[in-house]
Structures are given as structure tokens and as C-alpha cells.
Design a protein around this motif. Structure first.
Motif, PDB file in Angstrom:
ATOM      1  N   GLN A  87     -23.848   9.731  11.361  1.00 20.29           N
ATOM      2  CA  GLN A  87     -23.259   9.383  11.779  1.00 20.29           C
ATOM      3  C   GLN A  87     -21.669   9.173  12.668  1.00 20.29           C
ATOM      4  O   GLN A  87     -21.217   8.835  11.482  1.00 20.29           O
ATOM      5  CB  GLN A  87     -23.729   7.877  12.671  1.00 20.29           C
ATOM      6  N   THR A  88     -21.009   9.540  13.782  1.00 18.69           N
ATOM      7  CA  THR A  88     -19.383   9.032  14.107  1.00 18.69           C
ATOM      8  C   THR A  88     -19.150   7.874  14.345  1.00 18.69           C
ATOM      9  O   THR A  88     -20.062   7.394  15.561  1.00 18.69           O
ATOM     10  CB  THR A  88     -19.204   9.870  14.664  1.00 18.69           C
ATOM     11  N   VAL A  89     -18.642   6.946  13.850  1.00 20.13           N
ATOM     12  CA  VAL A  89     -18.101   5.498  14.012  1.00 20.13           C
ATOM     13  C   VAL A  89     -16.120   5.639  14.599  1.00 20.13           C
ATOM     14  O   VAL A  89     -15.359   6.861  13.757  1.00 20.13           O
ATOM     15  CB  VAL A  89     -18.206   4.575  13.781  1.00 20.13           C
ATOM     16  N   SER A  90     -16.004   5.040  15.947  1.00 18.44           N
ATOM     17  CA  SER A  90     -14.691   5.207  15.879  1.00 18.44           C
ATOM     18  C   SER A  90     -13.917   3.911  15.484  1.00 18.44           C
ATOM     19  O   SER A  90     -14.145   3.067  15.787  1.00 18.44           O
ATOM     20  CB  SER A  90     -13.760   5.144  17.344  1.00 18.44           C
ATOM     21  N   PHE A  91     -12.722   4.061  14.957  1.00 24.97           N
ATOM     22  CA  PHE A  91     -11.681   2.646  14.556  1.00 24.97           C
ATOM     23  C   PHE A  91     -10.403   3.144  15.237  1.00 24.97           C
ATOM     24  O   PHE A  91      -9.790   3.368  16.002  1.00 24.97           O
ATOM     25  CB  PHE A  91     -11.212   2.546  13.121  1.00 24.97           C
ATOM     26  N   LEU A  92     -10.376   1.316  16.088  1.00 20.18           N
ATOM     27  CA  LEU A  92      -9.218   1.284  17.050  1.00 20.18           C
ATOM     28  C   LEU A  92      -7.980   0.583  16.678  1.00 20.18           C
ATOM     29  O   LEU A  92      -8.435  -0.734  15.350  1.00 20.18           O
ATOM     30  CB  LEU A  92     -10.070   0.812  18.613  1.00 20.18           C
ATOM     31  N   HIS A  93      -7.615   0.988  17.109  1.00 16.63           N
ATOM     32  CA  HIS A  93      -5.712   0.166  16.412  1.00 16.63           C
ATOM     33  C   HIS A  93      -4.725   0.561  17.926  1.00 16.63           C
ATOM     34  O   HIS A  93      -4.330   1.733  18.727  1.00 16.63           O
ATOM     35  CB  HIS A  93      -5.141   0.588  15.289  1.00 16.63           C
ATOM     36  N   GLU A  94      -3.436   0.002  17.444  1.00 22.80           N
ATOM     37  CA  GLU A  94      -1.745   0.143  18.529  1.00 22.80           C
ATOM     38  C   GLU A  94      -1.327   0.486  17.535  1.00 22.80           C
ATOM     39  O   GLU A  94      -0.892  -0.536  16.551  1.00 22.80           O
ATOM     40  CB  GLU A  94      -2.184  -1.031  19.268  1.00 22.80           C
ATOM     41  N   THR A  95      -0.118   0.807  17.550  1.00 20.37           N
ATOM     42  CA  THR A  95       1.541   1.153  16.787  1.00 20.37           C
ATOM     43  C   THR A  95       2.135   1.331  17.816  1.00 20.37           C
ATOM     44  O   THR A  95       2.460   1.900  19.051  1.00 20.37           O
ATOM     45  CB  THR A  95       1.238   2.784  16.357  1.00 20.37           C
ATOM     46  N   ASP A  96       3.339   0.355  17.876  1.00 15.58           N
ATOM     47  CA  ASP A  96       4.331   0.002  17.844  1.00 15.58           C
ATOM     48  C   ASP A  96       5.394   0.848  17.037  1.00 15.58           C
ATOM     49  O   ASP A  96       5.675  -0.088  16.171  1.00 15.58           O
ATOM     50  CB  ASP A  96       4.702  -1.626  18.683  1.00 15.58           C
ATOM     51  N   LEU A  97       6.295   1.298  17.252  1.00 18.31           N
ATOM     52  CA  LEU A  97       7.341   2.114  16.523  1.00 18.31           C
ATOM     53  C   LEU A  97       8.711   2.292  17.634  1.00 18.31           C
ATOM     54  O   LEU A  97       8.619   2.409  18.636  1.00 18.31           O
ATOM     55  CB  LEU A  97       6.773   3.799  16.124  1.00 18.31           C
ATOM     56  N   LYS A  98       9.682   1.338  16.104  1.00 16.13           N
ATOM     57  CA  LYS A  98      10.597   1.200  16.869  1.00 16.13           C
ATOM     58  C   LYS A  98      10.629   2.205  16.025  1.00 16.13           C
ATOM     59  O   LYS A  98      11.885   2.063  15.205  1.00 16.13           O
ATOM     60  CB  LYS A  98      11.265  -0.528  16.961  1.00 16.13           C
ATOM     61  N   VAL A  99      13.279   2.278  16.750  1.00 16.93           N
ATOM     62  CA  VAL A  99      13.692   3.617  15.918  1.00 16.93           C
ATOM     63  C   VAL A  99      15.271   3.107  16.741  1.00 16.93           C
ATOM     64  O   VAL A  99      15.268   3.648  17.819  1.00 16.93           O
ATOM     65  CB  VAL A  99      13.095   4.714  16.264  1.00 16.93           C
TER      66      VAL A  99
END
Length: 232
Positions: A87-99
Motif C-alpha cells: 500500500q502507498t501512503v503519503s507523508f505531508l510537510h511544509e518547507t520554508d527556505l530562507k536564503v
């Protein structure tokens, strides 16, 4: 197979670092009428495996991003993983990249795999996990590009959105690309973007770049194919 879908919901020059704010550049909505497309045959027709315009698009993106002394990218990401039962499952996240070039960066990642991040000040980098209270500080090279390479080669850490630091610096990145195609002009939310597709030995990926003189990445989809197998 691992599928990573990245929506770059905002990219510009606005971010906070060391208490300083820069002037923002917002991506404004385009009109409902599609602008003229890139001069190219549709991907469904016979086309060269490595279209020059598709390779040039990556270089133009890299050159443009490198002109920005400060920028921020916010990405909403889902990573698909296959369980032992298939079975395929999804993991969710947000990335905030400041440069801030040449030697400042902060990455904050939040989501289902616990909040974590990285801070780099030109002398050291700190990896932290806010859920566990863990952090580790190590000496770092003097530039962002060198840091990204050292993280991968020495610590086996893949910096988020690492390719944003590479393209357009004279490094022969395109030699690893076996196929490069322009797919067409498409809308990503309210923005008109040129859609490109690429293949390498063990990965296939697509990117949507804002049409016009500011080729910001608006969406990216990456599919890992271990062993070079075609994705199912």
C-alpha cells in the motif's frame, strides 16, 4: 518508488533573517487568456530526447535565482512511501527556505515526520529537531553552494530544494540528463507556467517555470526510480 510533489507557493526576495526584512516580490495573477507558448513541438510528437530549450530553461532559472541576494521559497510537499504490504501512503510537510547569499540560510520543515530544520551562518551549521529537543552544531564551509555539497557528500544529508543552489554556475549539470522536453504552457493556480520534463538514470522529474523574465519555479514533481526502472 518514492514520489515527491512540491508546490512552490511563494518565491521572492522577502524573508526574515537576523531580524532584517527585505522588500518582497509577489507573483501576481495572470489574465485568463493564455500567453503565447514556447516555440516547440508538442511532447506527443517526435522530438529530440534532449531539447536545447528545455536545458536552457534550467540555466535561466539558475541564473535568475542567483541574481537574488535574498529569497524565500515556501513549499507544500507530499512524499509517497510503499509499505511492506504494497500500500502507498503519503507523508505531508511544509518547507520554508530562507536564503541570504553568500552564506546565510535557514530551513524549517514541519509536518507528519516531526518539526526539524537547519541554520547556517557562514561558519557553522546547526541541525535541530524541535519535537525531541535535539540539535547538533558542526563547522561549515564559507558559501552556501559548498555547504550543500558537503552536507550531501560528508553527512549524507540532502538539503531541501538543493538544485536551486546549483544550476547556472558552469557546473555541467545537464550531462546527467538523458531526456529533456518542453511539454507546453499550463496554469499553476493563477500563474501561467512553462512545463518541462526531464529524465536521469534513476529519477524522472518535471518542473513548471513562471513564463516571462522571472522564471521562478512554481511546481515540481520528482519520481525516484531505484535501479533505473520505469515508474509504475
Amino acid at each position: 518508488m518514492r514520489m515527491v510533489k512540491v508546490m512552490l507557493v511563494r518565491a521572492g526576495t522577502a524573508f526574515a533573517l537576523c531580524g532584517l526584512w527585505a522588500t518582497s516580490i509577489e507573483l501576481h495573477a495572470q489574465t485568463a487568456t493564455a500567453p503565447s507558448t514556447e516555440a516547440s513541438a508538442p511532447a506527443s510528437e517526435a522530438a529530440p530526447e534532449r531539447q536545447p530549450q528545455a536545458l536552457d530553461a534550467l540555466l535561466k532559472m539558475g541564473h535568475f535565482l542567483r541574481k537574488l541576494d535574498r529569497f524565500e521559497v515556501r513549499a507544500q510537499t507530499s512524499t509517497d512511501a510503499i509499505l511492506d504490504n504494497g500500500q502507498t501512503v503519503s507523508f505531508l510537510h511544509e518547507t520554508d527556505l530562507k536564503v541570504q547569499r553568500p552564506n546565510r540560510m535557514r530551513v524549517d520543515i514541519t509536518g507528519s515526520r516531526k518539526d526539524k530544520g537547519l541554520i547556517y551562518d557562514g561558519k557553522t551549521f546547526v541541525i535541530f529537531n524541535t519535537a525531541t529537543g535535539f540539535y547538533s552544531e558542526s563547522p561549515a564551509p564559507g558559501t552556501l553552494d559548498a555547504l550543500v555539497r558537503e552536507l550531501a557528500e560528508v553527512y549524507n544529508i540532502e538539503a531541501p530544494l538543493a538544485d536551486l543552489f546549483y544550476w547556472g554556475q558552469g557546473k555541467p549539470d545537464d550531462t546527467v540528463i538523458t531526456s529533456a522536453l518542453f511539454i507546453g504552457l499550463e496554469r499553476v493556480d493563477s500563474r501561467w507556467c512553462n512545463h518541462y520534463a526531464y529524465q536521469q538514470s534513476d529519477v524522472s522529474w518535471e518542473i513548471w517555470l513562471l513564463k516571462g523574465s522571472h522564471p521562478l519555479p512554481c511546481r515540481m514533481v520528482i519520481t525516484d526510480n531505484p535501479g533505473g526502472a520505469s515508474p509504475s
